[in-house]
Design an enzyme around this catalytic site. Structure first.
Site, PDB file in Angstrom:
ATOM      1  N   ASN A  88       0.929  -1.271   0.074  1.00  0.00           N
ATOM      2  CA  ASN A  88       0.057   0.180  -0.102  1.00  0.00           C
ATOM      3  C   ASN A  88       0.737   1.234  -0.165  1.00  0.00           C
ATOM      4  OD1 ASN A  88      -2.400   1.656   0.794  1.00  0.00           O
ATOM      5  ND2 ASN A  88      -1.011   2.109   2.495  1.00  0.00           N
ATOM      6  N   TYR A 153       3.721  10.308 -11.582  1.00  0.00           N
ATOM      7  CA  TYR A 153       3.000   9.610 -10.452  1.00  0.00           C
ATOM      8  C   TYR A 153       2.112   8.485 -11.418  1.00  0.00           C
ATOM      9  CZ  TYR A 153      -0.949   8.117  -7.511  1.00  0.00           C
ATOM     10  OH  TYR A 153      -1.845   7.283  -6.874  1.00  0.00           O
ATOM     11  N   PRO A 183      -7.940   2.277  -7.302  1.00  0.00           N
ATOM     12  CA  PRO A 183      -8.721   3.376  -7.080  1.00  0.00           C
ATOM     13  C   PRO A 183      -8.528   4.746  -7.705  1.00  0.00           C
ATOM     14  CG  PRO A 183      -7.602   2.668  -4.935  1.00  0.00           C
ATOM     15  CD  PRO A 183      -6.857   2.199  -6.370  1.00  0.00           C
ATOM     16  N   PHE A 190      -3.691  11.894   1.036  1.00  0.00           N
ATOM     17  CA  PHE A 190      -2.979  11.477  -0.503  1.00  0.00           C
ATOM     18  C   PHE A 190      -2.897  13.034  -1.073  1.00  0.00           C
ATOM     19  CE2 PHE A 190      -3.414  11.449  -5.127  1.00  0.00           C
ATOM     20  CZ  PHE A 190      -2.678  10.526  -5.413  1.00  0.00           C
TER      21      PHE A 190
END
Ligand code: 8X3
Length: 252
Positions: A88, A153, A183, A190
């Site tokens: 994660n 990213y 997601p 975030f």
């Protein structure tokens, strides 16, 4: 998930923390890792007291290759029987055009989202080979279609998709599943991290749309983990109802 051991990176906040709580509620024992030991220790105590499961909290920056290797090698034999790895730990830093972006941000994203995930996967999957296992990577809609100002990213999350696909092929003859959860907009820290602590910018990012929550994702992660042994969920893509792709959003 009773008596299963679940290893979660980036477990002191956001999706990682929600996953830890959902799996603990379901009876799993946990190895939770994070760079933030203060938060992690409190959270470990909370999980043990609330759900009566065993929890090992470890300070770990997944970017630190030697530390990842040493941490896994030094686990007690019992804790080495990891059933589920939830990769994660990850982050987005900056929202700028690639040619104006910060190289340190690029490296941080690449080192955490790709290399950190690889270090953990390389160390933990061999421990699953003789038994059963499940690797659950937290990818992103950003890894399916790029969006402006998010190039690096998006590229790191595309890498997570391809690492998941390749690993699934490498493990096709083993009892080990690989799932990539992708997601879209999830309201956690975030965006605060992406905007380097600018809470107002982060809040604005979610104005006019109801984002997903970390719990929405944890619920799905647990669902993928609870399938019968012959069922492998390869990918899950999940967005708020008003988000079609990473960069294509309707805001009221
Ligand atoms: C983050 C997804 O849509 O907020 O992984 O960029 S999005």
């Amino acid at each position: 998930m009773k008596n299963k051991i679940v290893f979660i990176s980036g477990a002191s906040g956001g999706i990682g923390k929600a996953c830890a709580e959902y799996f603990a509620k379901d009876g799993a024992n946990l190895i939770i890792c994070s760079r933030n030991m203060e938060k992690l220790n409190d959270f470990r105590d909370f999980l043990i007291n609330s759900y009566g499961v065993n929890v090992l909290a470890i300070e770990l920056d997944v970017k630190n290759r030697e530390k990842v290797v040493e941490t896994i090698e030094n686990l007690d034999e019992n804790w080495k029987n990891i059933d589920i790895l939830i990769n994660n730990a990850g982050l987005a830093k900056g929202l700028e055009k690639l040619y104006e972006g910060n190289l340190d941000d690029f490296e941080d994203m690449i080192d955490t989202n790709i290399k950190g995930l690889l270090y953990l996967t390389r160390q933990i999957v061999p421990l699953m080979i003789e038994r059963k296992g499940h690797v659950i990577n937290i990818g992103s809609t950003a890894g399916i279609i790029a969006y402006p100002n998010g190039t690096v990213y998006c590229a790191t999350k595309a890498a997570v998709k391809f690492i998941s696909d390749g690993l699934r092929m490498d493990l096709v003859d083993k009892e080990i599943k690989v799932t990539n959860i992708q997601p879209g907009m999830v309201e956690t820290d975030f965006s605060v991290v992406r905007f380097k602590g600018d809470k107002e910018k982060a809040d604005n990012f979610y104005k006019g749309i109801e984002p997903l929550t970390a719990e929405d994702i944890a619920d799905i992660v647990l669902y993928t983990a609870k399938q019968p042994k012959h069922v492998q969920i390869c990918e899950v893509t999940v967005t708020p109802v008003h988000q079609a792709t990473g960069g294509y959003v309707f805001k009221k």
